[in-house]
Design a protein around this motif. Structure first.
Motif, PDB file in Angstrom:
ATOM      1  N   ILE B  97       0.857  -1.185   0.000  1.00 62.12           N
ATOM      2  CA  ILE B  97       0.000   0.000   0.000  1.00 62.12           C
ATOM      3  C   ILE B  97       0.893   1.235   0.000  1.00 62.12           C
ATOM      4  O   ILE B  97       1.314   1.708   1.049  1.00 62.12           O
ATOM      5  CB  ILE B  97      -0.937   0.021   1.227  1.00 62.12           C
ATOM      6  CG1 ILE B  97      -1.672  -1.333   1.336  1.00 62.12           C
ATOM      7  CG2 ILE B  97      -1.936   1.165   1.114  1.00 62.12           C
ATOM      8  CD1 ILE B  97      -2.625  -1.415   2.495  1.00 62.12           C
ATOM      9  N   GLY B  99       2.522   4.710   0.211  1.00 58.87           N
ATOM     10  CA  GLY B  99       2.192   5.969   0.876  1.00 58.87           C
ATOM     11  C   GLY B  99       1.499   5.811   2.216  1.00 58.87           C
ATOM     12  O   GLY B  99       1.352   6.780   2.950  1.00 58.87           O
ATOM     13  N   VAL B 100       1.040   4.595   2.545  1.00 56.66           N
ATOM     14  CA  VAL B 100       0.377   4.401   3.837  1.00 56.66           C
ATOM     15  C   VAL B 100       1.356   3.711   4.789  1.00 56.66           C
ATOM     16  O   VAL B 100       1.806   2.599   4.541  1.00 56.66           O
ATOM     17  CB  VAL B 100      -0.914   3.563   3.695  1.00 56.66           C
ATOM     18  CG1 VAL B 100      -1.554   3.325   5.056  1.00 56.66           C
ATOM     19  CG2 VAL B 100      -1.895   4.264   2.754  1.00 56.66           C
ATOM     20  N   ASN B 104       0.384   4.027  11.022  1.00 59.55           N
ATOM     21  CA  ASN B 104      -0.929   4.671  10.839  1.00 59.55           C
ATOM     22  C   ASN B 104      -1.987   3.655  10.445  1.00 59.55           C
ATOM     23  O   ASN B 104      -3.136   3.715  10.887  1.00 59.55           O
ATOM     24  CB  ASN B 104      -0.855   5.744   9.748  1.00 59.55           C
ATOM     25  CG  ASN B 104       0.001   6.916  10.177  1.00 59.55           C
ATOM     26  OD1 ASN B 104       0.295   7.081  11.358  1.00 59.55           O
ATOM     27  ND2 ASN B 104       0.417   7.710   9.218  1.00 59.55           N
ATOM     28  N   PHE B 105      -1.567   2.725   9.598  1.00 62.13           N
ATOM     29  CA  PHE B 105      -2.475   1.684   9.137  1.00 62.13           C
ATOM     30  C   PHE B 105      -2.975   0.855  10.318  1.00 62.13           C
ATOM     31  O   PHE B 105      -4.172   0.595  10.473  1.00 62.13           O
ATOM     32  CB  PHE B 105      -1.734   0.809   8.131  1.00 62.13           C
ATOM     33  CG  PHE B 105      -2.537  -0.341   7.597  1.00 62.13           C
ATOM     34  CD1 PHE B 105      -3.652  -0.125   6.813  1.00 62.13           C
ATOM     35  CD2 PHE B 105      -2.173  -1.651   7.880  1.00 62.13           C
ATOM     36  CE1 PHE B 105      -4.391  -1.187   6.310  1.00 62.13           C
ATOM     37  CE2 PHE B 105      -2.907  -2.716   7.385  1.00 62.13           C
ATOM     38  CZ  PHE B 105      -4.014  -2.481   6.603  1.00 62.13           C
ATOM     39  N   ALA B 108      -5.444   2.777  12.477  1.00 58.08           N
ATOM     40  CA  ALA B 108      -6.777   2.858  11.864  1.00 58.08           C
ATOM     41  C   ALA B 108      -7.497   1.515  12.011  1.00 58.08           C
ATOM     42  O   ALA B 108      -8.692   1.461  12.310  1.00 58.08           O
ATOM     43  CB  ALA B 108      -6.654   3.249  10.393  1.00 58.08           C
ATOM     44  N   ALA B 109      -6.749   0.422  11.818  1.00 56.02           N
ATOM     45  CA  ALA B 109      -7.354  -0.909  11.893  1.00 56.02           C
ATOM     46  C   ALA B 109      -7.803  -1.215  13.329  1.00 56.02           C
ATOM     47  O   ALA B 109      -8.898  -1.737  13.564  1.00 56.02           O
ATOM     48  CB  ALA B 109      -6.361  -1.962  11.406  1.00 56.02           C
ATOM     49  N   ALA B 112     -10.889   0.662  14.189  1.00 60.88           N
ATOM     50  CA  ALA B 112     -12.063   0.048  13.561  1.00 60.88           C
ATOM     51  C   ALA B 112     -12.488  -1.210  14.321  1.00 60.88           C
ATOM     52  O   ALA B 112     -13.663  -1.430  14.592  1.00 60.88           O
ATOM     53  CB  ALA B 112     -11.766  -0.285  12.102  1.00 60.88           C
ATOM     54  N   TYR B 144       6.072   1.909   4.479  1.00 64.54           N
ATOM     55  CA  TYR B 144       4.763   1.768   3.851  1.00 64.54           C
ATOM     56  C   TYR B 144       4.325   0.305   3.940  1.00 64.54           C
ATOM     57  O   TYR B 144       5.142  -0.603   3.795  1.00 64.54           O
ATOM     58  CB  TYR B 144       4.820   2.186   2.371  1.00 64.54           C
ATOM     59  CG  TYR B 144       5.101   3.649   2.131  1.00 64.54           C
ATOM     60  CD1 TYR B 144       4.792   4.615   3.086  1.00 64.54           C
ATOM     61  CD2 TYR B 144       5.662   4.080   0.937  1.00 64.54           C
ATOM     62  CE1 TYR B 144       5.045   5.959   2.854  1.00 64.54           C
ATOM     63  CE2 TYR B 144       5.914   5.424   0.694  1.00 64.54           C
ATOM     64  CZ  TYR B 144       5.606   6.362   1.659  1.00 64.54           C
ATOM     65  OH  TYR B 144       5.849   7.687   1.432  1.00 64.54           O
ATOM     66  N   VAL B 145       3.044   0.079   4.155  1.00 69.73           N
ATOM     67  CA  VAL B 145       2.508  -1.262   4.366  1.00 69.73           C
ATOM     68  C   VAL B 145       2.915  -2.208   3.223  1.00 69.73           C
ATOM     69  O   VAL B 145       2.553  -1.976   2.058  1.00 69.73           O
ATOM     70  CB  VAL B 145       0.967  -1.224   4.476  1.00 69.73           C
ATOM     71  CG1 VAL B 145       0.401  -2.628   4.675  1.00 69.73           C
ATOM     72  CG2 VAL B 145       0.533  -0.308   5.615  1.00 69.73           C
ATOM     73  N   GLN B 161      -0.159  -8.096  12.511  1.00 75.56           N
ATOM     74  CA  GLN B 161      -1.502  -7.502  12.473  1.00 75.56           C
ATOM     75  C   GLN B 161      -2.493  -8.371  13.231  1.00 75.56           C
ATOM     76  O   GLN B 161      -3.345  -7.875  13.965  1.00 75.56           O
ATOM     77  CB  GLN B 161      -1.949  -7.324  11.025  1.00 75.56           C
ATOM     78  CG  GLN B 161      -1.140  -6.268  10.289  1.00 75.56           C
ATOM     79  CD  GLN B 161      -1.520  -6.171   8.825  1.00 75.56           C
ATOM     80  OE1 GLN B 161      -2.683  -6.050   8.485  1.00 75.56           O
ATOM     81  NE2 GLN B 161      -0.528  -6.234   7.951  1.00 75.56           N
TER      82      GLN B 161
END
Lengths: 442, 274
Positions: B97, B99-100, B104-105, B108-109, B112, B144-145, B161
């Motif tokens: 991914i 730029g991510v 941060n990823f 966000a996860a 959620a 980046y991821v 994760q």
């Protein structure tokens, strides 16, 4: 001519004289204006069939009924004194080295840190500078960009007003950015802003131009000239947030002497129709160019960019990275030329354009062009892509619990990050991010 | 955590098509809390189709059957909703991914998954512990991821994760493929560390080698879109010795729909097509 001093005249030669009279231009400047007017009259309107214009709806472009300049605007004490719809874009407390604010045809606010003024730095209305710093303006004005190039630059040469001169003497480093604000509120009026940056040897400066407007049917034909002398370092950021009914035609060109470096960052968000030309001519050996662009279009916004990385001298380097995100029926065009001339041996150039389409009706047409005459080029590469958001990426992010719309937002941010991460100033980065957030409705 | 006495995870007579070709032809499977199941099968048997269908990949069309998570059919839910409930898929080929940033990823996860922001300190602590468990460099968080990750890094990132999101049910799709023996050990240790009474795991694999490190409670063999055999851990070794041909031949000797019968004593025993 005093009659026309406040009321706009129609678009004719008399208007040029009226404008010069209203602002008290020196004789040499009026002569140049009239010569530019002649070039304007001789030049053809954009031709729908030409390569340069065929992807742009030229039927939308017309000079009919366009006022040549706006009524005089009053001087203000700070950006808070601007009409609220313009002031909303700006931060009164922005930490800047200097700020020049143009409202329609007039520069209404000028400020520069005393410390820099004492070092000989100038940040001022270009029109005032034409009188007060005649030698600098007379020598450099219209040396990078000329009224003979095309019709609207002819018109610009005849009718430019206000404007901004940034002059940095030898060896002076200006740390905070200098900002030039161009704010429009005049309906169907030609606004012709001109930014002239002269960086003397081994100096450095960052100039941010902010193009903003109220919701008017506006018309801008601007010019940006950068003269970067030996070993100087110039960074120019253009933040274009004009209203969605404004047409914007701007030509920007930087001339680099030996070992000079130039970074140009374009942020294109606003406007109905934006046609921008950005050229860098690397005349001096060892000079370097980095051009970065971030564009976000929606509704039926149209953006057309023409860039030229012109390698004249040996061992020059240039790199371009433009990224666009397009939603609704927005369209983006990029024609990018890398020219490596015969004498520019051992030079290196790259150009990359990536376009992300968020809707089926959005479109992007990138055309990278290499014109190589030198025999011994060190490296020359280009790449261009156009495509929708990758469903596999969305699925992957969703599989971690992130909703699809949030995933798309993160991907758009990520897409732009690659460019932003290359902006060395955190201040400029933050500012661009904030502008993007606003555009993305956050 | 289970609601009433429904099993944690149940796949019922699942039929899945990709571009009008039926890949899964009636899969039945039950995984209870605390259990680790292995799903083995040759290439093309439908292993990845099962994994992707469970997570809700839009390319895989479920034409019949159910996937029950704590008794609720999740097939009408989007993948993010399934993940928020506590389902996790470790991808065979995790996508990059650009730029991510990983940090941060993950934030966000986790937000959620939990339905609320994770306090920075707690996030940091959990992240550091997990990085340590998986012998990963802290700089990893700023990358980046999956971008430019080696095969081993990608698989470790998947386990990372999983560890941070604390799912109730995890499907690991060929997490062992493309790993050298050292990386395999680290990944297996990571998974073993997460085993516990609240977690169900389905390990999908072509080879037995990851199962040398993660001992499954049950082993299923998928062939031509059906589970054709179910047994205990000993099935892994039998398969190792005799190869997939053994299964293929079992299938081949029977009638075309013998698959269901071959499941016999297995989890799918309840499935009897009328």
């Amino acid at each position: 001519m005093t009659e026309t001093a406040t009321a706009p005249a129609s678009l004719d030669r008399d208007a040029v004289e009226a404008l010069a009279a209203r602002f008290g231009d020196p004789e040499w400047l009026l002569k140049r204006r009239l010569e530019a007017w002649r070039l304007f009259e001789e030049a053809p309107m954009p031709d729908a069939l030409s390569e340069e214009w065929r992807r742009t709806d030229v039927s939308k472009i017309s000079l009919d009924g366009l006022a040549p300049f706006a009524p005089a605007r009053k001087a203000i004490e700070g950006v808070g004194g601007l009409p609220p719809e313009l002031a909303a874009f700006l931060d009164e407390n922005e930490e800047l080295a200097g700020r020049i604010v143009q409202h329609d045809s007039d520069v209404v606010y000028e400020t520069l840190s005393q410390d820099l003024a004492a070092k000989g730095v100038i940040a001022a209305s270009l029109q005032t500078a034409a009188r007060e710093h005649e030698e600098i303006v007379r020598e450099s004005l219209f040396t990078a960009v000329t009224p003979a190039e095309w019709k609207f630059l002819g018109l610009h040469g005849a009718l430019w007003s206000g404007g901004c001169l940034v002059y940095v003497p030898k060896g002076v480093e200006v740390e905070l950015p200098i900002e030039y604000v161009v704010g429009l509120t005049a309906e169907r009026t030609g606004i012709f802003p001109h930014l002239l940056i002269v960086a003397e040897a081994n100096s450095s400066v960052t100039v941010i131009q902010e193009d903003i407007s109220s919701e008017i049917a506006g018309f801008v034909s601007g010019a940006v000239e950068v003269i970067a002398r030996e070993g100087s370092n110039v960074r120019f950021v253009d933040v274009q947030r004009l209203g969605k009914q404004v047409q914007n035609f701007t030509t920007m060109r930087a001339l680099l002497s030996k070992d000079a470096s130039f970074q140009g960052i374009l942020l294109g968000l606003g406007g109905e129709l934006t046609k921008t030309r950005l050229d860098v001519r690397m005349d001096g050996e060892g000079s370097e160019t980095e051009l970065l662009g971030l564009f976000f279009g929606d509704d039926d916004q149209h953006f057309s960019y023409y860039t030229r990385q012109d390698h004249v001298a040996p061992r020059t380097e240039s790199d371009l990275l433009f990224k666009s995100v397009l939603d609704d029926s927005a369209s983006f065009i990029w024609n990018g030329v890398v020219e490596v001339r015969k004498g520019a041996g051992e030079s290196a150039a790259n150009q990359t354009n990536r376009n992300l389409l968020l809707s089926d009706k959005a479109s992007a047409s990138p055309t990278p062009i290499l014109e190589i005459s030198a025999y011994d080029v060190a490296r020359c590469s280009h790449a261009a892509t156009v495509g929708p958001v990758d469903d596999e990426l969305i699925f992957y992010m969703q599989s971690r619990g992130i909703p699809a719309n949030e995933a798309q937002e993160m991907l758009v941010d990520g897409f732009f990050s690659e460019v932003l991460d290359r902006v060395p100033s955190e201040r400029v980065q933050d500012r661009v991010r904030a502008v993007l957030d606003t555009k993305l409705g956050r | 955590m289970a609601s009433n006495d429904a099993p944690l995870f149940k796949v019922e007579d699942l039929h899945v098509s990709v571009e009008d070709t039926e890949i899964l032809k009636g899969v039945d499977l039950v995984v209870n809390h605390g259990e680790v199941h292995a799903l083995m099968g040759p290439n093309g048997s439908g292993k990845s189709t099962l994994a992707n269908s469970i997570m809700g990949h839009p390319r895989y069309k479920v034409t019949k059957g159910k996937v029950l998570f704590n008794g609720t059919n999740i097939l009408s839910l989007t993948p993010d909703k399934r993940a928020q409930l506590g389902l996790f898929l470790a991808f065979q080929y995790p996508v990059g991914i650009p730029g991510v940033v990983m940090g941060n990823f993950m934030r966000a996860a986790m937000k959620a998954r939990r339905g609320e922001d994770v306090p920075v300190r707690e996030f940091r602590k959990l992240l550091d512990e997990t990085l340590d468990l998986l012998k990963m460099d802290p700089s990893f968080v700023r990358r980046y991821v999956n971008e430019g990750f080696s095969g081993g890094e990608k698989k470790r990132a998947e386990v990372l994760q999983m560890a941070m999101l604390k799912p109730e049910m995890a499907v690991l799709d060929e997490t062992d493929s493309g790993l050298d023996i050292d990386a395999l050990k680290i990944v297996a240790e990571g998974i073993n560390a997460l085993r516990g009474p609240d977690l169900g795991v389905l390990v999908i694999t072509h080879y037995q080698r990851i199962l040398d490190h993660i001992t499954p409670d049950k082993v299923h063999i998928l062939f031509d879109g059906r589970i054709v055999k179910t047994g205990g851990p000993e099935l892994v070794h039998e398969l190792e010795e005799r190869g997939y041909d053994w299964i293929t031949n079992v299938e081949g000797t029977d009638a075309s729909d013998a698959g269901a019968e071959a499941v016999g004593a297995g989890v799918g025993a309840g499935k009897e097509k009328a």
